[in-house]
Design an enzyme around this catalytic site. Structure first.
Site, PDB file in Angstrom:
ATOM      1  N   GLU A 195      26.835  29.059  33.261  1.00 51.95           N
ATOM      2  CA  GLU A 195      27.480  28.156  32.295  1.00 51.95           C
ATOM      3  C   GLU A 195      27.641  28.903  30.978  1.00 51.95           C
ATOM      4  O   GLU A 195      26.684  29.508  30.490  1.00 51.95           O
ATOM      5  CB  GLU A 195      26.648  26.889  32.062  1.00 51.95           C
ATOM      6  CG  GLU A 195      27.364  25.936  31.114  1.00 51.95           C
ATOM      7  CD  GLU A 195      26.539  24.710  30.728  1.00 51.95           C
ATOM      8  OE1 GLU A 195      26.666  23.687  31.404  1.00 51.95           O
ATOM      9  OE2 GLU A 195      25.771  24.802  29.753  1.00 51.95           O
ATOM     10  N   HIS A 252      18.836  19.669  17.928  1.00 48.99           N
ATOM     11  CA  HIS A 252      17.933  19.964  19.045  1.00 48.99           C
ATOM     12  C   HIS A 252      16.481  20.004  18.547  1.00 48.99           C
ATOM     13  O   HIS A 252      15.570  19.480  19.191  1.00 48.99           O
ATOM     14  CB  HIS A 252      18.332  21.303  19.667  1.00 48.99           C
ATOM     15  CG  HIS A 252      17.571  21.647  20.903  1.00 48.99           C
ATOM     16  ND1 HIS A 252      17.718  20.949  22.070  1.00 48.99           N
ATOM     17  CD2 HIS A 252      16.635  22.595  21.149  1.00 48.99           C
ATOM     18  CE1 HIS A 252      16.920  21.459  22.986  1.00 48.99           C
ATOM     19  NE2 HIS A 252      16.232  22.457  22.454  1.00 48.99           N
TER      20      HIS A 252
HETATM   21  P1  0O2 Z   1      19.382  23.889  27.249  1.00 57.39           P
HETATM   22  O1  0O2 Z   1      18.016  24.302  26.866  1.00 57.39           O
HETATM   23  O2  0O2 Z   1      20.357  23.961  26.108  1.00 57.39           O
HETATM   24  O3  0O2 Z   1      19.879  24.563  28.492  1.00 57.39           O
HETATM   25  P2  0O2 Z   1      24.394  19.138  33.670  1.00 57.39           P
HETATM   26  O4  0O2 Z   1      22.952  18.835  33.340  1.00 57.39           O
HETATM   27  O5  0O2 Z   1      24.901  20.356  32.932  1.00 57.39           O
HETATM   28  O6  0O2 Z   1      24.683  19.213  35.112  1.00 57.39           O
HETATM   29  P3  0O2 Z   1      25.085  17.195  31.805  1.00 57.39           P
HETATM   30  O7  0O2 Z   1      23.720  16.654  31.531  1.00 57.39           O
HETATM   31  O8  0O2 Z   1      26.243  16.243  31.706  1.00 57.39           O
HETATM   32  O9  0O2 Z   1      25.182  17.880  33.213  1.00 57.39           O
HETATM   33  O10 0O2 Z   1      25.308  18.418  30.903  1.00 57.39           O
HETATM   34  P4  0O2 Z   1      26.096  18.547  29.551  1.00 57.39           P
HETATM   35  O11 0O2 Z   1      25.784  17.427  28.624  1.00 57.39           O
HETATM   36  O12 0O2 Z   1      27.532  18.825  29.817  1.00 57.39           O
HETATM   37  O13 0O2 Z   1      25.421  19.862  29.032  1.00 57.39           O
HETATM   38  C1  0O2 Z   1      24.041  19.929  28.813  1.00 57.39           C
HETATM   39  C2  0O2 Z   1      23.774  20.980  27.756  1.00 57.39           C
HETATM   40  O14 0O2 Z   1      24.648  20.810  26.652  1.00 57.39           O
HETATM   41  C3  0O2 Z   1      22.364  20.866  27.209  1.00 57.39           C
HETATM   42  O15 0O2 Z   1      21.558  21.725  27.943  1.00 57.39           O
HETATM   43  C4  0O2 Z   1      22.530  21.318  25.766  1.00 57.39           C
HETATM   44  O16 0O2 Z   1      22.518  22.733  25.702  1.00 57.39           O
HETATM   45  C5  0O2 Z   1      23.924  20.850  25.429  1.00 57.39           C
HETATM   46  N1  0O2 Z   1      23.974  19.479  24.874  1.00 57.39           N
HETATM   47  C6  0O2 Z   1      24.553  18.413  25.454  1.00 57.39           C
HETATM   48  N2  0O2 Z   1      24.452  17.322  24.661  1.00 57.39           N
HETATM   49  C7  0O2 Z   1      23.812  17.711  23.550  1.00 57.39           C
HETATM   50  C8  0O2 Z   1      23.416  17.022  22.335  1.00 57.39           C
HETATM   51  O17 0O2 Z   1      23.634  15.833  22.138  1.00 57.39           O
HETATM   52  N3  0O2 Z   1      22.739  17.779  21.412  1.00 57.39           N
HETATM   53  C9  0O2 Z   1      22.473  19.113  21.584  1.00 57.39           C
HETATM   54  N4  0O2 Z   1      21.821  19.760  20.614  1.00 57.39           N
HETATM   55  N5  0O2 Z   1      22.822  19.772  22.724  1.00 57.39           N
HETATM   56  C10 0O2 Z   1      23.491  19.084  23.685  1.00 57.39           C
HETATM   57  P5  0O2 Z   1      20.085  21.358  28.360  1.00 57.39           P
HETATM   58  O18 0O2 Z   1      19.943  21.593  29.808  1.00 57.39           O
HETATM   59  O19 0O2 Z   1      19.730  19.993  27.863  1.00 57.39           O
HETATM   60  O20 0O2 Z   1      19.174  22.362  27.605  1.00 57.39           O
END
Ligand code: 0O2
Length: 211
Positions: free
Chosen positions: A145, A161
């Site tokens: 990703e 975060h």
């Molecule tokens: P990390 O430590 O950053 O990797 P998916 O879980 O990807 O299959 P989902 O949950 O719909 O599906 O994923 P999304 O929302 O498209 O992407 C998740 C990642 O986007 C998160 O990774 C964060 O990095 C970022 N993100 C999404 N929403 C937010 C938000 O509201 N605030 C912040 N700061 N970051 C966000 P992880 O896995 O949570 O953690």
């Protein structure tokens, strides 16, 4: 539990490690090439990471899957992740266009949280893809990703975060949530303002060159 299973599966982990190496090297090469050819790279800085086991476990729990290899392979597509930071919003899409043109990347999905920000205020472009890793006897495609966002978007996301640690998700006081949404709007205005200034400078330079 997952940690134990992953430790017993070194080949798969090695593939992810190789994919991370390949990805980081590709992105650094693109950055250098852009700088050499054009004197400017859309990449301000970048970071590649492999998700921690703790974080993989949390993702599986959140999605309601039990912790095993099959579920990691199918449902944790960001085990290898890159974050590319740009100065300008237009640069985010230059990077996307570049990735779409390459034969060694297969784009699976693009999530545009810039055009459609999350309710929290989060803005970023997520590219879910597979990267080609050429080995001695085989070629493998590993999911990755790539998150691409501007400095302003990154400032918001990184700071928000950190606040989530203080107030685990769901417990953030409403006033703080509204405040974060307002700051997200301000960061959007910063991006728009910078892009406007850049366009004016480019236009002026072109006019001067024609004179
Ligand atoms: P990390 O430590 O950053 O990797 P998916 O879980 O990807 O299959 P989902 O949950 O719909 O599906 O994923 P999304 O929302 O498209 O992407 C998740 C990642 O986007 C998160 O990774 C964060 O990095 C970022 N993100 C999404 N929403 C937010 C938000 O509201 N605030 C912040 N700061 N970051 C966000 P992880 O896995 O949570 O953690």
């Amino acid at each position: 539990m997952l940690e134990k299973e992953l430790k017993a599966w070194p080949k798969l982990l090695a593939y992810y490690q190789m994919a991370a190496e390949e990805l980081e090297s590709d992105l650094k090469i693109i950055d250098m090439d852009w700088k050499i050819r054009l004197g400017y790279s859309p990449i301000e800085h970048l970071k590649v990471r492999i998700k921690s086991i703790d974080s993989i476990q949390k993702k599986l729990d959140k999605k309601g899957y039990s912790a095993n290899f099959e579920n990691v392979k199918l449902h944790v597509l960001d085990l290898v992740g890159a974050r590319i930071i740009t100065s300008f919003e237009e640069d985010v899409y230059l990077i996307l266009a570049h990735l779409q043109e390459r034969d060694d990347y297969r784009i699976l999905k693009v999530k545009d949280y810039i055009v459609h920000p999350k309710p929290s205020g989060y803005r970023s472009l997520h590219v879910i893809a597979e990267i080609e890793v050429v080995l001695h006897h085989e070629t493998v495609w590993i999911p990755i990703e790539i998150q691409v966002r501007t400095l302003a978007m990154d400032f918001w996301a990184a700071t928000e975060h950190k606040l989530q640690y203080k107030y685990p998700k769901g417990n953030i006081p409403e006033a703080a949530m509204i405040g974060l949404q307002q700051i997200a709007t301000t960061s959007q205005k910063l991006d728009q303002g910078m892009s406007l200034i850049r366009q004016e400078i480019i236009q002026r330079t072109q006019e001067e060159e024609q004179e």
